[in-house]
Design an enzyme around this catalytic site. Sequence first.
Site, short mmCIF file in Angstrom:
data_model
loop_
_atom_site.label_atom_id
_atom_site.label_comp_id
_atom_site.label_asym_id
_atom_site.label_seq_id
_atom_site.Cartn_x
_atom_site.Cartn_y
_atom_site.Cartn_z
CG ASP A 1 38.06 41.55 40.90
OD1 ASP A 1 37.33 40.54 41.00
OD2 ASP A 1 39.32 41.49 40.94
CD GLU B 1 41.01 32.92 41.67
OE1 GLU B 1 41.20 33.93 42.38
OE2 GLU B 1 41.38 32.83 40.49
CG HIS C 1 32.26 36.07 44.16
ND1 HIS C 1 32.67 34.99 44.90
CD2 HIS C 1 33.03 36.06 43.04
CE1 HIS C 1 33.65 34.37 44.27
NE2 HIS C 1 33.89 34.98 43.14
CG HIS D 1 33.25 37.91 38.69
ND1 HIS D 1 34.55 38.29 38.95
CD2 HIS D 1 33.11 36.68 39.25
CE1 HIS D 1 35.17 37.34 39.62
NE2 HIS D 1 34.32 36.34 39.81
P1 AMP Z 1 36.42 33.81 41.67
O1 AMP Z 1 37.54 33.15 40.90
O2 AMP Z 1 35.14 33.86 40.90
O3 AMP Z 1 36.27 33.22 43.05
O4 AMP Z 1 36.85 35.33 41.79
C1 AMP Z 1 37.43 35.91 42.93
C2 AMP Z 1 37.70 37.36 42.60
O5 AMP Z 1 38.00 38.04 43.81
C3 AMP Z 1 38.89 37.59 41.65
O6 AMP Z 1 38.43 38.30 40.50
C4 AMP Z 1 39.85 38.44 42.49
O7 AMP Z 1 40.55 39.40 41.73
C5 AMP Z 1 38.93 39.05 43.51
N1 AMP Z 1 39.54 39.45 44.79
C6 AMP Z 1 40.33 38.70 45.58
N2 AMP Z 1 40.67 39.38 46.67
C7 AMP Z 1 40.08 40.59 46.58
C8 AMP Z 1 40.05 41.75 47.40
N3 AMP Z 1 40.71 41.82 48.56
N4 AMP Z 1 39.33 42.82 46.98
C9 AMP Z 1 38.66 42.79 45.81
N5 AMP Z 1 38.66 41.72 44.99
C10 AMP Z 1 39.35 40.64 45.37
#
Ligand code: AMP
Length: 125
Positions: free
Chosen positions: A35, A103, A108, A110
Amino acid sequence: MSYTYDDKNIFAMILRGDIPNTTVKETEHTLAFRDINPQAPVHILLIPKGKYVTADDFAANASAEEIVDFWRCYGEIAAEEGLAADGPGHRIISNAGEHGLQEVPHFHVHILGGQGLGPILTPRG
Ligand code: AMP
């Protein structure tokens, strides 16, 4: 259930190779990468390569091969990162949809660990 996949989401761009990522593991059906904004010492995102929007989309519509590959990768990563639950353990989270505050609209999970993570939710007042 009906889901519309947005090809412009950032994980689709990662899968196309349009933007870089720090890959942890890659198989035919699954990619895991660090992340960009880690919330714990280990914070890995595990995604299927297929176009699934949420966890329930993946559960309903992915092939058995994709589902097995995804969860086998998860288990391997937990072991390889020193997070197995017969050791220190870890947490997996998948935000889905509006109430989950998702987001990025590509399914995905985590994978978080490397320290005690505290309660998963703040008790409601
Ligand atoms: P969510 O709120 O569960 O959709 O989490 C999206 C995650 O994607 C967040 O923890 C971000 O920090 C992560 N994220 C967004 N853009 C990138 C990227 N380019 N590379 C790695 N992680 C990312």
